[in-house]
Design a protein around this motif. Structure first.
Motif, PDB file in Angstrom:
ATOM      1  N   TRP A 227       0.832  -1.202   0.000  1.00  9.98           N
ATOM      2  CA  TRP A 227       0.000   0.000   0.000  1.00  9.98           C
ATOM      3  C   TRP A 227       0.871   1.259   0.000  1.00  9.98           C
ATOM      4  N   ALA A 228       2.011   1.189   0.718  1.00 10.16           N
ATOM      5  CA  ALA A 228       2.916   2.341   0.754  1.00 10.16           C
ATOM      6  C   ALA A 228       3.568   2.587  -0.600  1.00 10.16           C
ATOM      7  N   MET A 229       3.587   1.565  -1.465  1.00 11.07           N
ATOM      8  CA  MET A 229       4.174   1.728  -2.790  1.00 11.07           C
ATOM      9  C   MET A 229       3.254   2.476  -3.752  1.00 11.07           C
ATOM     10  N   VAL A 230       1.977   2.623  -3.378  1.00 13.58           N
ATOM     11  CA  VAL A 230       1.036   3.375  -4.226  1.00 13.58           C
ATOM     12  C   VAL A 230       0.475   4.578  -3.491  1.00 13.58           C
TER      13      VAL A 230
ATOM     14  N   SER B 202     -10.411   3.693  -3.918  1.00 13.95           N
ATOM     15  CA  SER B 202      -9.981   4.949  -4.545  1.00 13.95           C
ATOM     16  C   SER B 202      -8.621   5.355  -3.985  1.00 13.95           C
ATOM     17  N   PRO B 203      -7.859   6.179  -4.709  1.00 15.20           N
ATOM     18  CA  PRO B 203      -6.579   6.651  -4.165  1.00 15.20           C
ATOM     19  C   PRO B 203      -6.733   7.309  -2.796  1.00 15.20           C
TER      20      PRO B 203
ATOM     21  N   PRO C 182      -3.293  -3.341  -2.559  1.00 14.96           N
ATOM     22  CA  PRO C 182      -4.464  -2.540  -2.946  1.00 14.96           C
ATOM     23  C   PRO C 182      -4.964  -2.808  -4.360  1.00 14.96           C
ATOM     24  N   TYR C 183      -4.274  -3.666  -5.116  1.00 13.59           N
ATOM     25  CA  TYR C 183      -4.693  -3.954  -6.485  1.00 13.59           C
ATOM     26  C   TYR C 183      -5.882  -4.919  -6.506  1.00 13.59           C
ATOM     27  N   ASP C 184      -6.717  -4.755  -7.505  1.00 16.00           N
ATOM     28  CA  ASP C 184      -7.844  -5.660  -7.730  1.00 16.00           C
ATOM     29  C   ASP C 184      -7.440  -6.646  -8.820  1.00 16.00           C
ATOM     30  N   LEU C 185      -7.086  -7.864  -8.402  1.00 17.39           N
ATOM     31  CA  LEU C 185      -6.635  -8.885  -9.338  1.00 17.39           C
ATOM     32  C   LEU C 185      -7.634 -10.031  -9.435  1.00 17.39           C
ATOM     33  N   ALA C 186      -8.874  -9.763  -9.066  1.00 17.09           N
ATOM     34  CA  ALA C 186      -9.901 -10.810  -9.099  1.00 17.09           C
ATOM     35  C   ALA C 186     -10.079 -11.368 -10.502  1.00 17.09           C
TER      36      ALA C 186
END
Length: 289
Positions: free
Chosen positions: A131-134, A152-153, A243-247
Motif C-alpha cells: 500500500w505504501a508503494m502506491v 480509490s486513491p 491494494p490492487y484488484d486482481l480478481a
C-alpha cells in the motif's frame, strides 16, 4: 574454524540423471507459461514477478547442480561448468575453490541468514508495504497500472495513514512513494539490513530464493527450486493483500483493511515463516563457518 567435510554422496549415472530430469520437469511447469507470455508480450503481476524482479534467468533456474559434497559417476565436468573437477570416484564440485573465490559474498549471505533466523518474527505489518508503494499516487502512476486499485486513491491513502507502516525490509521500503517513507516505523537501509531483517517478513522469506541462487552451485538446484516455490506462493499472498484488484486473474483479495482480512493475512504469514525457517536452516547448512 572451517567445519569438517561430511563424506561425499556418490550418485551413479541413473541416479543423478533422474534427479536432473525431475528438476527440469518441475521448473518447466513454471517456465513454460512465463516464456509463452513473454513471447506474446503479456505481463502478469503475480506469475512473472520472480522472473523480472530477481536476476536469475529462466535458463539458470532450470540448470541442475547437485550441490557440494556430491560425486557424479560417468559425468562430463564440462556439462556442469568450470567449478567441477574429475576425481577417482567421479565428477564433483570443487567446493573449496568456490568458497574461496566467493568468500565475501558467501559470508555476507550467511551472516544475514543467521541474523534473521536468530530473532523473533513480527507479524503486525499486515502487508502495508504494498500500500505504501502506491500511497498518494494516481491510477496512472502506480507500478501495475494495467490493473485497477480496489479502493480509490483517497481511501487507499486513508488505510495507510490509519494502519501505519511497519516495514523492516529495505528492498520493499525503497519502492515506497516519497510521502509514504516518513510514515514507516523504521528507516531500513542496505547497511542496516542485517540488523532489521526478521523472519516474519514476507519479502525476507521471498528473498530466500535470491540467497539460494547466489549460493549456487554450493546448494543443490532442488533447494533453489524449493525456495522459488515458496517465493511464488508468498508473492500470491503479497498481491492478494495489496491494494490492487486482481480478481479477474483469479486472485480474490485478502482485505487487510478489515479485521477479518488482517487475521487471514497473519495466519498465512505465520505459515510461510515456518516453512521459510526450514529453508533458511538448509541454506545455512551449505555455508559452514
Amino acid at each position: 574454524m572451517t567445519a569438517a567435510l561430511a563424506p561425499a554422496t556418490v550418485l551413479d549415472a541413473a541416479q543423478w540423471q533422474a534427479r536432473r530430469r525431475a528438476h527440469e520437469e518441475r521448473v518447466d511447469g513454471w517456465l513454460i507459461p512465463h516464456l509463452a507470455r513473454r513471447r506474446r508480450g503479456e505481463k502478469h503481476p503475480v506469475e512473472d514477478f520472480l522472473f523480472t524482479y530477481y536476476s536469475h534467468r529462466p535458463a539458470q533456474l532450470r540448470r541442475w547442480h547437485p550441490g557440494a559434497g556430491v560425486v557424479l559417476r560417468d559425468a562430463d565436468p564440462a556439462e556442469f561448468g568450470r567449478d567441477y573437477r574429475v576425481t577417482a570416484a567421479g565428477v564433483t564440485l570443487d567446493t573449496e575453490a568456490v568458497r574461496t573465490r566467493r568468500a565475501e559474498s558467501v559470508g555476507w549471505i550467511r551472516s544475514l541468514l543467521a541474523a534473521t533466523a536468530a530473532r523473533p518474527g513480527h507479524f503486525g505489518c499486515f502487508g502495508m508495504h504494498e500500500w505504501a508503494m502506491v500511497y498518494r499516487q494516481t491510477q496512472e502512476e502506480v507500478r501495475h497500472n494495467a490493473w485497477p486499485l480496489r479502493l480509490s486513491p483517497e481511501r487507499t491513502a486513508a488505510v495507510v495513514e490509519q494502519r501505519g507502516v511497519r516495514c523492516s525490509h529495505f528492498d520493499a521500503y525503497r519502492f515506497f512513494t516519497p510521502p509514504a517513507r516518513p510514515l514507516n516505523l523504521l528507516t531500513p537501509t542496505r547497511a542496516t539490513q542485517h540488523a532489521h531483517e526478521q523472519p516474519g517478513c514476507l519479502h525476507a522469506n521471498m528473498d530466500l530464493y535470491k540467497w539460494a541462487y547466489k549460493l549456487a552451485p554450493l546448494v543443490p538446484s532442488e533447494l533453489v527450486a524449493d525456495c522459488f516455490a515458496l517465493a511464488r506462493e508468498i508473492r500470491t499472498l503479497d498481491m492478494r493483500a495489496s491494494p490492487y484488484d486482481l480478481a479477474a486473474l483469479g486472485y480474490p483479495p485478502v482485505r487487510v483493511e478489515t479485521p477479518e482480512g488482517r487475521a487471514e493475512y497473519v495466519t498465512a504469514q505465520r505459515a510461510f515463516a515456518a516453512r521459510a525457517a526450514q529453508l533458511r536452516k538448509r541454506l545455512l547448512a551449505t555455508t559452514p563457518r
